[in-house]
Write a protein that holds these residues in place. Structure first.
Motif, PDB file in Angstrom:
ATOM      1  N   UNK A   1       0.520  -0.944   0.012  1.00  0.00           N
ATOM      2  CA  UNK A   1      -0.047   0.022   0.082  1.00  0.00           C
ATOM      3  C   UNK A   1       0.660   1.373  -0.214  1.00  0.00           C
ATOM      4  N   UNK A   2       2.033   1.437   1.523  1.00  0.00           N
ATOM      5  CA  UNK A   2       2.688   2.418   1.102  1.00  0.00           C
ATOM      6  C   UNK A   2       3.409   2.989   0.051  1.00  0.00           C
ATOM      7  N   UNK A   3       3.746   1.925  -0.624  1.00  0.00           N
ATOM      8  CA  UNK A   3       4.967   1.747  -1.952  1.00  0.00           C
ATOM      9  C   UNK A   3       4.300   2.579  -3.267  1.00  0.00           C
ATOM     10  N   UNK A   4       2.693   3.056  -3.501  1.00  0.00           N
ATOM     11  CA  UNK A   4       2.065   3.069  -4.214  1.00  0.00           C
ATOM     12  C   UNK A   4       2.614   4.476  -5.154  1.00  0.00           C
ATOM     13  N   UNK A   5       3.713   4.987  -5.194  1.00  0.00           N
ATOM     14  CA  UNK A   5       4.392   5.368  -5.615  1.00  0.00           C
ATOM     15  C   UNK A   5       5.968   5.543  -5.277  1.00  0.00           C
ATOM     16  N   UNK A   6       6.268   5.356  -4.456  1.00  0.00           N
ATOM     17  CA  UNK A   6       7.824   4.816  -3.987  1.00  0.00           C
ATOM     18  C   UNK A   6       8.589   5.264  -5.855  1.00  0.00           C
ATOM     19  N   UNK A   7       9.417   5.394  -5.422  1.00  0.00           N
ATOM     20  CA  UNK A   7      10.713   4.993  -7.426  1.00  0.00           C
ATOM     21  C   UNK A   7      10.978   4.384  -7.007  1.00  0.00           C
ATOM     22  N   UNK A   8      11.976   3.030  -7.901  1.00  0.00           N
ATOM     23  CA  UNK A   8      12.695   1.901  -7.113  1.00  0.00           C
ATOM     24  C   UNK A   8      13.891   1.453  -8.058  1.00  0.00           C
ATOM     25  N   UNK A   9      14.237   1.089  -7.193  1.00  0.00           N
ATOM     26  CA  UNK A   9      15.646   0.508  -7.933  1.00  0.00           C
ATOM     27  C   UNK A   9      16.101  -0.694  -7.307  1.00  0.00           C
ATOM     28  N   UNK A  10      16.191  -1.803  -8.842  1.00  0.00           N
ATOM     29  CA  UNK A  10      17.337  -3.314  -8.487  1.00  0.00           C
ATOM     30  C   UNK A  10      18.353  -3.672  -9.193  1.00  0.00           C
ATOM     31  N   UNK A  11      19.026  -3.726  -8.435  1.00  0.00           N
ATOM     32  CA  UNK A  11      20.849  -3.365  -8.482  1.00  0.00           C
ATOM     33  C   UNK A  11      20.529  -5.128  -8.215  1.00  0.00           C
ATOM     34  N   UNK A  12      21.561  -5.678  -8.327  1.00  0.00           N
ATOM     35  CA  UNK A  12      22.663  -6.941  -8.832  1.00  0.00           C
ATOM     36  C   UNK A  12      23.364  -7.261  -7.248  1.00  0.00           C
ATOM     37  N   UNK A  13      23.437  -6.022  -6.940  1.00  0.00           N
ATOM     38  CA  UNK A  13      24.739  -6.317  -6.235  1.00  0.00           C
ATOM     39  C   UNK A  13      23.641  -7.235  -4.590  1.00  0.00           C
TER      40      UNK A  13
END
Length: 224
Positions: free
Chosen positions: A183-195
């Protein structure tokens, strides 16, 4: 904080070795928050789905959580870190629940970094529990059902005293959110990293936070 097990297995060590390395990494990232302008940090320590892992790994994780809280509690106070826990505590053992309560009480006066630890947490489970509490208030006459809107439910969530996240970082190369703060992350920015999490450094954290600072967040609107 994904990738602890794979990090350990790549080194010929048991998965719990990776979890211990991951726990040590938490301290470095918490300490890096003030210099990066990060006031709130939420870490996903154990999900409602993680009970499906082997009994040995689950027991080892629970022992690690107890030792981590006990070891870090006084340091949290010294570093002015306020600690909170979100998730369903019912399934956790009594000693762990007691340490969680003690850590929250001991750091309640701290005004620096707000560290939230998601323990036995799942986004769907959180919404279900919140809806149940909301329904109870409606049934008890404490809440008018005609006035329930999208501003009402967040007041019943585990995170009701916290702001919604601005940036969600998923380590280890997985490109999914895995039931985290749905619910809270509806407008969050995302970073998917390999680390992998045990290799996630304060320098990489700084790079990601700096990159977030340059993003144009429109929340559905159009930039003038």
């Amino acid at each position: 904080m994904d990738g602890n097990g794979r990090w350990a297995q790549a080194r010929g060590r048991p998965r719990l070795f990776g979890h211990h390395a991951g726990a040590r990494r938490v301290r470095e990232i918490v300490e890096a928050c003030p210099s990066n302008g990060v006031k709130y940090l939420t870490i996903f320590a154990f999900s409602t789905e993680n009970w499906k892992r082997t009994q040995i790994e689950v027991a080892g994780l629970m022992s690690l959580f107890r030792r981590y809280i006990l070891k870090e509690m006084q340091d949290f106070v010294k570093r002015n870190v306020r600690v909170r826990f979100i998730g369903d505590r019912v399934r956790l053992d009594e000693k762990l629940r007691g340490l969680m309560d003690e850590a929250e009480e001991l750091t309640a006066h701290c005004t620096g970094t707000n560290l939230t630890i998601a323990l036995n947490y799942g986004g769907r489970d959180e919404v279900a529990r919140a809806t149940h509490r909301l329904a109870q208030d409606v049934a008890a006459g404490k809440l008018d059902p005609n006035k329930v809107d999208e501003e009402t439910l967040p007041k019943y969530l585990d995170t009701h005293v916290l702001p919604d996240p601005d940036l969600v970082i998923r380590t280890s190369g997985e490109a999914r959110i895995s039931n985290f703060l749905l619910w809270q992350s509806a407008y969050a920015e995302y970073e998917f990293i390999d680390t992998l999490w045990p290799d996630f450094s304060a320098e990489e954290f700084h790079t990601l936070v700096s990159g977030y600072g340059g993003r144009d967040r429109r929340f559905g609107a159009v930039t003038a």
